[in-house]
Scaffold this motif. Structure first.
Motif, PDB file in Angstrom:
ATOM      1  N   ALA A 109     -16.999  -2.227   9.023  1.00  0.00           N
ATOM      2  CA  ALA A 109     -15.728  -1.962   9.703  1.00  0.00           C
ATOM      3  C   ALA A 109     -15.961  -0.865  10.734  1.00  0.00           C
ATOM      4  O   ALA A 109     -16.027   0.315  10.378  1.00  0.00           O
ATOM      5  N   PRO A 110     -16.116  -1.201  12.024  1.00  0.00           N
ATOM      6  CA  PRO A 110     -16.398  -0.176  13.030  1.00  0.00           C
ATOM      7  C   PRO A 110     -15.186   0.677  13.405  1.00  0.00           C
ATOM      8  O   PRO A 110     -15.339   1.790  13.901  1.00  0.00           O
ATOM      9  N   PHE A 111     -13.975   0.143  13.196  1.00  0.00           N
ATOM     10  CA  PHE A 111     -12.757   0.893  13.508  1.00  0.00           C
ATOM     11  C   PHE A 111     -11.732   0.622  12.403  1.00  0.00           C
ATOM     12  O   PHE A 111     -11.754  -0.415  11.758  1.00  0.00           O
ATOM     13  N   GLY A 112     -10.826   1.582  12.222  1.00  0.00           N
ATOM     14  CA  GLY A 112      -9.800   1.380  11.222  1.00  0.00           C
ATOM     15  C   GLY A 112      -9.031   2.649  10.909  1.00  0.00           C
ATOM     16  O   GLY A 112      -8.989   3.578  11.713  1.00  0.00           O
ATOM     17  N   LEU A 113      -8.422   2.665   9.744  1.00  0.00           N
ATOM     18  CA  LEU A 113      -7.590   3.735   9.182  1.00  0.00           C
ATOM     19  C   LEU A 113      -6.103   3.516   9.513  1.00  0.00           C
ATOM     20  O   LEU A 113      -5.718   2.572  10.188  1.00  0.00           O
ATOM     21  N   GLY A 114      -5.295   4.436   9.026  1.00  0.00           N
ATOM     22  CA  GLY A 114      -3.853   4.340   9.184  1.00  0.00           C
ATOM     23  C   GLY A 114      -3.207   5.559   8.560  1.00  0.00           C
ATOM     24  O   GLY A 114      -3.877   6.467   8.078  1.00  0.00           O
ATOM     25  N   ALA A 115      -1.867   5.567   8.537  1.00  0.00           N
ATOM     26  CA  ALA A 115      -1.157   6.731   8.007  1.00  0.00           C
ATOM     27  C   ALA A 115       0.237   6.329   7.557  1.00  0.00           C
ATOM     28  O   ALA A 115       0.817   5.359   8.052  1.00  0.00           O
ATOM     29  N   LYS A 116       0.750   7.106   6.581  1.00  0.00           N
ATOM     30  CA  LYS A 116       2.127   6.969   6.119  1.00  0.00           C
ATOM     31  C   LYS A 116       2.790   8.340   6.184  1.00  0.00           C
ATOM     32  O   LYS A 116       2.199   9.336   5.768  1.00  0.00           O
ATOM     33  N   TRP A 117       4.020   8.363   6.717  1.00  0.00           N
ATOM     34  CA  TRP A 117       4.733   9.632   6.844  1.00  0.00           C
ATOM     35  C   TRP A 117       6.168   9.488   6.346  1.00  0.00           C
ATOM     36  O   TRP A 117       6.844   8.498   6.632  1.00  0.00           O
ATOM     37  N   ASP A 118       6.634  10.510   5.620  1.00  0.00           N
ATOM     38  CA  ASP A 118       8.041  10.625   5.238  1.00  0.00           C
ATOM     39  C   ASP A 118       8.593  11.829   5.976  1.00  0.00           C
ATOM     40  O   ASP A 118       8.631  12.948   5.455  1.00  0.00           O
ATOM     41  N   LEU A 119       9.012  11.616   7.229  1.00  0.00           N
ATOM     42  CA  LEU A 119       9.450  12.714   8.088  1.00  0.00           C
ATOM     43  C   LEU A 119      10.964  12.866   8.137  1.00  0.00           C
ATOM     44  O   LEU A 119      11.476  13.942   8.428  1.00  0.00           O
ATOM     45  N   LEU A 120      11.706  11.803   7.886  1.00  0.00           N
ATOM     46  CA  LEU A 120      13.154  11.826   8.069  1.00  0.00           C
ATOM     47  C   LEU A 120      13.885  11.980   6.744  1.00  0.00           C
ATOM     48  O   LEU A 120      13.493  11.387   5.740  1.00  0.00           O
ATOM     49  N   ASN A 121      14.957  12.747   6.771  1.00  0.00           N
ATOM     50  CA  ASN A 121      15.804  12.879   5.593  1.00  0.00           C
ATOM     51  C   ASN A 121      16.795  11.714   5.573  1.00  0.00           C
ATOM     52  O   ASN A 121      18.008  11.886   5.726  1.00  0.00           O
TER      53      ASN A 121
ATOM     54  N   ASP B 196       1.484   2.957   9.774  1.00  0.00           N
ATOM     55  CA  ASP B 196       0.641   2.161  10.661  1.00  0.00           C
ATOM     56  C   ASP B 196      -0.705   1.919  10.016  1.00  0.00           C
ATOM     57  O   ASP B 196      -1.148   2.683   9.160  1.00  0.00           O
ATOM     58  N   ASP B 197      -1.348   0.853  10.432  1.00  0.00           N
ATOM     59  CA  ASP B 197      -2.630   0.490   9.840  1.00  0.00           C
ATOM     60  C   ASP B 197      -3.408  -0.349  10.853  1.00  0.00           C
ATOM     61  O   ASP B 197      -2.841  -1.229  11.507  1.00  0.00           O
ATOM     62  N   LEU B 198      -4.689  -0.041  10.982  1.00  0.00           N
ATOM     63  CA  LEU B 198      -5.584  -0.805  11.858  1.00  0.00           C
ATOM     64  C   LEU B 198      -6.844  -1.136  11.075  1.00  0.00           C
ATOM     65  O   LEU B 198      -7.466  -0.252  10.496  1.00  0.00           O
ATOM     66  N   GLN B 199      -7.202  -2.415  11.051  1.00  0.00           N
ATOM     67  CA  GLN B 199      -8.415  -2.856  10.379  1.00  0.00           C
ATOM     68  C   GLN B 199      -9.224  -3.724  11.341  1.00  0.00           C
ATOM     69  O   GLN B 199      -8.696  -4.683  11.897  1.00  0.00           O
ATOM     70  N   VAL B 200     -10.487  -3.366  11.525  1.00  0.00           N
ATOM     71  CA  VAL B 200     -11.405  -4.146  12.359  1.00  0.00           C
ATOM     72  C   VAL B 200     -12.676  -4.380  11.559  1.00  0.00           C
ATOM     73  O   VAL B 200     -13.280  -3.432  11.056  1.00  0.00           O
ATOM     74  N   ILE B 201     -13.087  -5.625  11.425  1.00  0.00           N
ATOM     75  CA  ILE B 201     -14.289  -5.991  10.674  1.00  0.00           C
ATOM     76  C   ILE B 201     -15.207  -6.795  11.581  1.00  0.00           C
ATOM     77  O   ILE B 201     -14.754  -7.696  12.298  1.00  0.00           O
TER      78      ILE B 201
END
Length: 318
Positions: free
Chosen positions: A123-135, A150-155
């Motif tokens: 997998a040369p590129f990838g990763l992602g994130a989850k955020w709970d920013l809003l009340n 968001d999430d990006l996966q490249v294989i």
């Protein structure tokens, strides 16, 4: 033997922090990763298919290997009071939701010291994130707790060929099928016409996938017995993405959820940045390897990604 096992176990527990472009994954191969990616002039195991395929011919026989990379991003974010809807956004520093990525790589090849053939995946590129920013609980409890995701996966799956041109020069080439998936879910805010009251939140959800091709070309030159020079380039063709986009508006005070954009088919071109570099490896001192690389990644290719509908009408820009 006991001492060897102890050393191997200890190395498995070592965690290396890599501060780079965020989505570029270079943990292909245990030895190459421990050398910090300074591997273009070494490249003498299965991971050479990723780092520099020209190095495969300097070994003999059937070789195979695998590696597993663990990545757990940790980032803090503080909202700015002058540009966020404070009625629904926290101004305290917030950490991203914990998420660990498991990124495998593997390959095998055969070499007769004149030619080498193999296949590998990573997998040369990838990763992602989850955020709970809003009340969102004080705005509309129907809104998902995780606001941004968001999430990006490249294989890449790469058949590889290497050839020894002379006793001190080799060439390698890999042609890969590249698979990509992207998902982005995030809120947007609409201000009331008179500029007063609570902003309305609209959540957009984008999902897409596609395939493309990439090439990996490399050279190794050994001008003297204890010195090797290497150069390689990974080139990625643009990936044509197909997917869907939808959007729902959540009314304040626990109100209705209104479908603003029904699930719509979309298309986009996803560019992936080219990487090229050169390196050296010196083994003229007993029990010591000195190696170094310098590389350039074409991040300028990641500027704007335009999503259109099936008729080519602009729908969304990232």
């Amino acid at each position: 033997m006991k001492r060897v096992l102890t050393v191997v176990f200890a190395m498995m527990l070592i965690a290396t922090s890599l501060f780079a472009a965020g989505v570029e994954l270079t943990g292909v191969g245990i030895r190459s990763t421990n050398l910090g990616g300074n591997y273009r002039a070494v490249s003498n195991d299965w991971s050479g298919m990723f780092w520099n395929p020209a190095g495969l011919v300097w070994s003999k026989g059937l070789k195979a290997g695998a590696s597993l990379e663990f990545v757990s991003p940790s980032v803090g974010y503080s909202a700015l009071a002058d540009n966020t809807p404070l009625s629904v956004t926290s101004t305290d520093e917030i950490k991203n939701e914990p998420k660990t990525f498991y990124i495998p790589a593997a390959g095998f090849y055969y070499s007769n010291e004149k030619m080498a053939y193999g296949i590998g995946f990573w997998a040369p590129f990838g990763l992602g994130a989850k955020w709970d920013l809003l009340n969102t609980s004080i705005y509309n409890n129907k809104y998902p707790k995780i606001d941004y995701e968001d999430d990006l996966q490249v294989i890449s799956i790469q058949p590889t060929f290497a050839y020894k041109v002379s006793n001190n020069l080799s060439f390698g080439l890999g042609i890969a099928l590249t698979l990509a998936e992207i998902s982005i879910r995030k809120p947007g805010f609409t201000t009331p016409e008179k500029g007063e009251g609570v902003r309305v939140i609209t959540e957009s959800d984008l999902q897409g996938s596609g395939t493309g091709f990439s090439a990996n070309i490399g050279f190794q030159w050994k001008p003297v017995e204890n010195l090797a020079l290497g150069a390689s380039m990974r080139y990625y063709g643009t990936i044509g993405m197909d997917g869907t986009l939808s959007a729902n508006t959540y009314m304040p005070a626990g109100g209705d959820v209104i479908s603003m954009v029904p699930e719509t088919d979309i298309k986009a071109d996803l560019p992936l940045p080219m990487n090229l570099g050169v390196g050296f490896a010196y083994t003229g001192i007993k029990d010591l390897l000195i190696t170094g690389d310098i590389a350039l990644t074409q991040w300028s290719s990641w500027d704007v990604i335009d999503f259109t509908d099936t008729q080519g009408k602009p729908v969304k820009t990232i």
